[in-house]
Write an enzyme that holds these catalytic residues in place. Structure first.
Site, PDB file in Angstrom:
ATOM      1  NE  ARG A  33       1.583  -7.102   1.469  1.00 13.09           N
ATOM      2  CZ  ARG A  33       1.180  -5.889   1.859  1.00 13.09           C
ATOM      3  NH1 ARG A  33       1.740  -4.826   1.370  1.00 13.09           N
ATOM      4  NH2 ARG A  33       0.254  -5.762   2.756  1.00 13.09           N
ATOM      5  NE  ARG A  37      -5.797  -5.420   2.394  1.00 17.95           N
ATOM      6  CZ  ARG A  37      -5.596  -4.122   2.469  1.00 17.95           C
ATOM      7  NH1 ARG A  37      -6.368  -3.380   3.211  1.00 17.95           N
ATOM      8  NH2 ARG A  37      -4.625  -3.553   1.786  1.00 17.95           N
ATOM      9  NE  ARG A  46      -7.491  -7.762   8.906  1.00 20.47           N
ATOM     10  CZ  ARG A  46      -8.266  -6.964   9.638  1.00 20.47           C
ATOM     11  NH1 ARG A  46      -9.193  -7.467  10.418  1.00 20.47           N
ATOM     12  NH2 ARG A  46      -8.077  -5.662   9.599  1.00 20.47           N
ATOM     13  CG  ASP A  82       3.340  -5.167   8.253  1.00 16.67           C
ATOM     14  OD1 ASP A  82       2.666  -5.229   7.207  1.00 16.67           O
ATOM     15  OD2 ASP A  82       3.934  -4.135   8.600  1.00 16.67           O
ATOM     16  CE1 TYR A 157       4.406   3.128   6.200  1.00 18.58           C
ATOM     17  CE2 TYR A 157       6.278   1.744   5.641  1.00 18.58           C
ATOM     18  CZ  TYR A 157       5.036   2.249   5.334  1.00 18.58           C
ATOM     19  OH  TYR A 157       4.408   1.877   4.177  1.00 18.58           O
TER      20      TYR A 157
HETATM   21  O1  CP3 Z   1       3.380 -10.747   1.124  1.00 21.65           O
HETATM   22  C1  CP3 Z   1       2.588 -11.324   1.884  1.00 21.65           C
HETATM   23  O2  CP3 Z   1       1.502 -11.764   1.507  1.00 21.65           O
HETATM   24  C2  CP3 Z   1       3.025 -11.558   3.312  1.00 21.65           C
HETATM   25  C3  CP3 Z   1       2.656 -10.577   4.253  1.00 21.65           C
HETATM   26  C4  CP3 Z   1       3.058  -9.103   4.167  1.00 21.65           C
HETATM   27  C5  CP3 Z   1       2.223  -8.079   4.701  1.00 21.65           C
HETATM   28  N1  CP3 Z   1       2.906  -6.907   4.635  1.00 21.65           N
HETATM   29  C6  CP3 Z   1       0.884  -8.296   5.278  1.00 21.65           C
HETATM   30  C7  CP3 Z   1      -0.035  -7.155   5.450  1.00 21.65           C
HETATM   31  C8  CP3 Z   1       4.229  -8.489   3.691  1.00 21.65           C
HETATM   32  C9  CP3 Z   1       5.429  -9.095   2.973  1.00 21.65           C
HETATM   33  C10 CP3 Z   1       4.119  -7.102   3.999  1.00 21.65           C
HETATM   34  C11 CP3 Z   1       5.179  -6.142   3.698  1.00 21.65           C
HETATM   35  C12 CP3 Z   1       4.905  -4.706   3.888  1.00 21.65           C
HETATM   36  N2  CP3 Z   1       4.141  -4.102   4.868  1.00 21.65           N
HETATM   37  C13 CP3 Z   1       5.521  -3.697   3.109  1.00 21.65           C
HETATM   38  C14 CP3 Z   1       6.508  -3.934   1.988  1.00 21.65           C
HETATM   39  C15 CP3 Z   1       5.883  -4.336   0.704  1.00 21.65           C
HETATM   40  C16 CP3 Z   1       5.083  -3.259   0.019  1.00 21.65           C
HETATM   41  O3  CP3 Z   1       3.892  -3.529  -0.225  1.00 21.65           O
HETATM   42  O4  CP3 Z   1       5.640  -2.207  -0.302  1.00 21.65           O
HETATM   43  C17 CP3 Z   1       5.059  -2.468   3.606  1.00 21.65           C
HETATM   44  C18 CP3 Z   1       5.437  -1.096   3.069  1.00 21.65           C
HETATM   45  C19 CP3 Z   1       4.196  -2.724   4.725  1.00 21.65           C
HETATM   46  C20 CP3 Z   1       3.505  -1.746   5.607  1.00 21.65           C
HETATM   47  C21 CP3 Z   1       2.045  -1.954   5.614  1.00 21.65           C
HETATM   48  N3  CP3 Z   1       1.395  -2.934   6.326  1.00 21.65           N
HETATM   49  C22 CP3 Z   1       1.056  -1.212   4.914  1.00 21.65           C
HETATM   50  C23 CP3 Z   1       1.348  -0.025   4.030  1.00 21.65           C
HETATM   51  C24 CP3 Z   1      -0.202  -1.782   5.216  1.00 21.65           C
HETATM   52  C25 CP3 Z   1      -1.599  -1.329   4.808  1.00 21.65           C
HETATM   53  C26 CP3 Z   1      -2.060  -1.534   3.472  1.00 21.65           C
HETATM   54  C27 CP3 Z   1      -1.583  -2.767   2.715  1.00 21.65           C
HETATM   55  O5  CP3 Z   1      -0.610  -2.618   1.982  1.00 21.65           O
HETATM   56  O6  CP3 Z   1      -2.160  -3.861   2.847  1.00 21.65           O
HETATM   57  C28 CP3 Z   1       0.040  -2.874   6.067  1.00 21.65           C
HETATM   58  C29 CP3 Z   1      -0.964  -3.796   6.607  1.00 21.65           C
HETATM   59  C30 CP3 Z   1      -0.882  -5.179   6.049  1.00 21.65           C
HETATM   60  N4  CP3 Z   1       0.255  -5.913   5.943  1.00 21.65           N
HETATM   61  C31 CP3 Z   1      -1.978  -5.970   5.602  1.00 21.65           C
HETATM   62  C32 CP3 Z   1      -1.452  -7.211   5.232  1.00 21.65           C
HETATM   63  C33 CP3 Z   1      -2.210  -8.425   4.748  1.00 21.65           C
HETATM   64  C34 CP3 Z   1      -3.435  -5.558   5.584  1.00 21.65           C
HETATM   65  C35 CP3 Z   1      -4.004  -5.744   6.939  1.00 21.65           C
HETATM   66  C36 CP3 Z   1      -5.477  -6.054   6.938  1.00 21.65           C
HETATM   67  O7  CP3 Z   1      -5.848  -7.205   6.638  1.00 21.65           O
HETATM   68  O8  CP3 Z   1      -6.212  -5.151   7.268  1.00 21.65           O
END
Ligand code: CP3
Length: 350
Positions: A33, A37, A46, A82, A157
């Site tokens: 990640r 953020r 963002r 995502d 999900y």
């Molecule tokens: O790794 C990276 O930096 C690349 C981008 C990436 C995102 N999500 C961006 C994102 C990757 C590889 C993911 C994978 C992801 N998404 C997973 C697997 C990895 C893990 O953390 O277990 C999962 C379970 C998700 C589902 C998801 N998407 C969740 C639970 C959330 C909310 C909270 C969080 O973890 O950030 C998201 C939204 C999301 N995905 C954001 C980002 C940058 C936040 C969105 C925002 O800016 O408001």
């Protein structure tokens, strides 16, 4: 000039060499990640656009992918996208609040059969365009990782409809309707194979499956449902020519099951020492991990000690990619990441 032909090809980037368990000039590091953020420059982008908009705008997605690479000498980039994006391409109505929320959770055979087949070039062309843009902007020594959700994590999900601690509705579905569960998992497995293949064709140089929630399962259910589905994805990707990484969160009790999966790298969380996990996985797998994301809140001196312990546990056999055991927290100080990256490079320089 005759000598020109003698120029040797560019050396294999350390990240790709480590995936293939070859000798490396230093242990490669990237951060799960890493595009997100905890970076003020991400929050800046963002503040101008919703997350869902960023995902669909290749120039913005590429910019956010490259942001951490401008700050830190990381050994790999990961595409900003995502795990839920391809599901939107299959007709699933969802929003990010900020975690994914599915408007109509999938719990019946009719709903499973109603999922559209994913044709990546048609349904998520913006992801593939982002891959191409990122590749054009990355130095040649820094490979781009494409990714997808593990089938069981996507299942969680889709069935529950929103993030959850236990994903009880999804797990009880496995026991109440195992055939339907397998049917949905098979659909997801096939779709993710097509999705990952398209990312590689667009330029992704390694492919990672994020199985964030399979660690909630008992070993037999893990084997039947989660591993059964991911085997199907991996089988469809054989011969693709880029390393495959399977990350399984809370999977330390499942390593013997995972060892037989035909991937190059296993990503692991921090709950067990890497040395123990490597012994269970055997010599045929590289490992990626596994510093606790909370360790980035230690003093600089202590952070080195914690990171040093991960390196010691990884041992001297080739095939270690340094990473956190799960995603970096939004509250993390970017300077701590800078110190970690420098430390891993310095401590392992050969
Ligand atoms: O790794 C990276 O930096 C690349 C981008 C990436 C995102 N999500 C961006 C994102 C990757 C590889 C993911 C994978 C992801 N998404 C997973 C697997 C990895 C893990 O953390 O277990 C999962 C379970 C998700 C589902 C998801 N998407 C969740 C639970 C959330 C909310 C909270 C969080 O973890 O950030 C998201 C939204 C999301 N995905 C954001 C980002 C940058 C936040 C969105 C925002 O800016 O408001």
């Amino acid at each position: 000039m005759a000598g020109r032909r003698m120029i040797s090809p560019a050396p294999e980037p350390p990240f790709l060499a480590a995936c293939r368990r070859r000798q490396v000039p230093h242990t490669p590091i990237w951060i799960m990640r890493q595009a997100g953020r905890y970076l003020p420059e991400y929050r800046q982008v963002r503040s101008q656009a919703e997350f869902a908009t960023l995902l669909r705008r290749p120039e913005l997605a590429a910019e956010v992918t490259l942001q951490p690479l401008r700050r830190f000498p990381l050994d790999a980039a990961i595409l900003f996208s995502d795990i839920m994006t391809p599901l939107q391409g299959m007709g699933v109505d969802l929003s990010f609040e900020p975690g994914p929320v599915v408007k109509e959770p999938i719990r019946t055979d009719a709903a499973i059969d109603g999922l559209a087949q994913l044709v990546p070039e048609r349904d998520v062309p913006f992801v593939l365009e982002s891959v191409r843009l990122v590749r054009a902007g990355l130095p040649s020594g820094v490979p781009l990782i494409g990714f997808a959700g593990g089938p069981f994590t996507l299942f969680c999900y889709l069935v529950c409809g929103r993030p959850s601690k236990e994903f009880g509705t999804a797990r009880s579905f496995l026991y109440a309707s195992p055939e339907s569960a397998e049917r949905l998992l098979a659909r997801l497995a096939d779709a993710m194979a097509a999705y990952l293949r398209a990312q590689a064709a667009a330029g992704a140089q390694a492919l990672m499956l994020f199985e964030s929630w399979a660690g909630l399962l008992a070993p037999r259910e893990f084997e039947r449902f989660a591993l059964g589905a991911v085997r199907r994805t991996v089988a469809a990707l054989q011969g693709i020519g880029v390393p495959l990484i399977y990350y399984v969160n809370q999977g330390s009790a499942l390593m013997e099951c995972v060892a037989g999966l035909d991937v190059d790298v296993i990503g692991v969380d921090w709950r067990a020492p890497l040395g123990v996990l490597r012994r269970k996985l055997g010599p045929g797998k590289a490992v990626q991990g596994n510093l606790d994301p909370a360790a980035l809140f230690a003093s600089p001196q202590d952070l080195r000690r914690h990171a040093g312990r991960v390196l010691d546990e990884a041992g001297s056999a080739p095939g270690h990619i340094f990473n956190l055991g799960h995603g970096i927290w939004p509250e993390t100080d970017p300077d701590a990441v800078a110190r970690l990256v420098d430390y891993v490079h310095e401590a392992t320089a050969r």
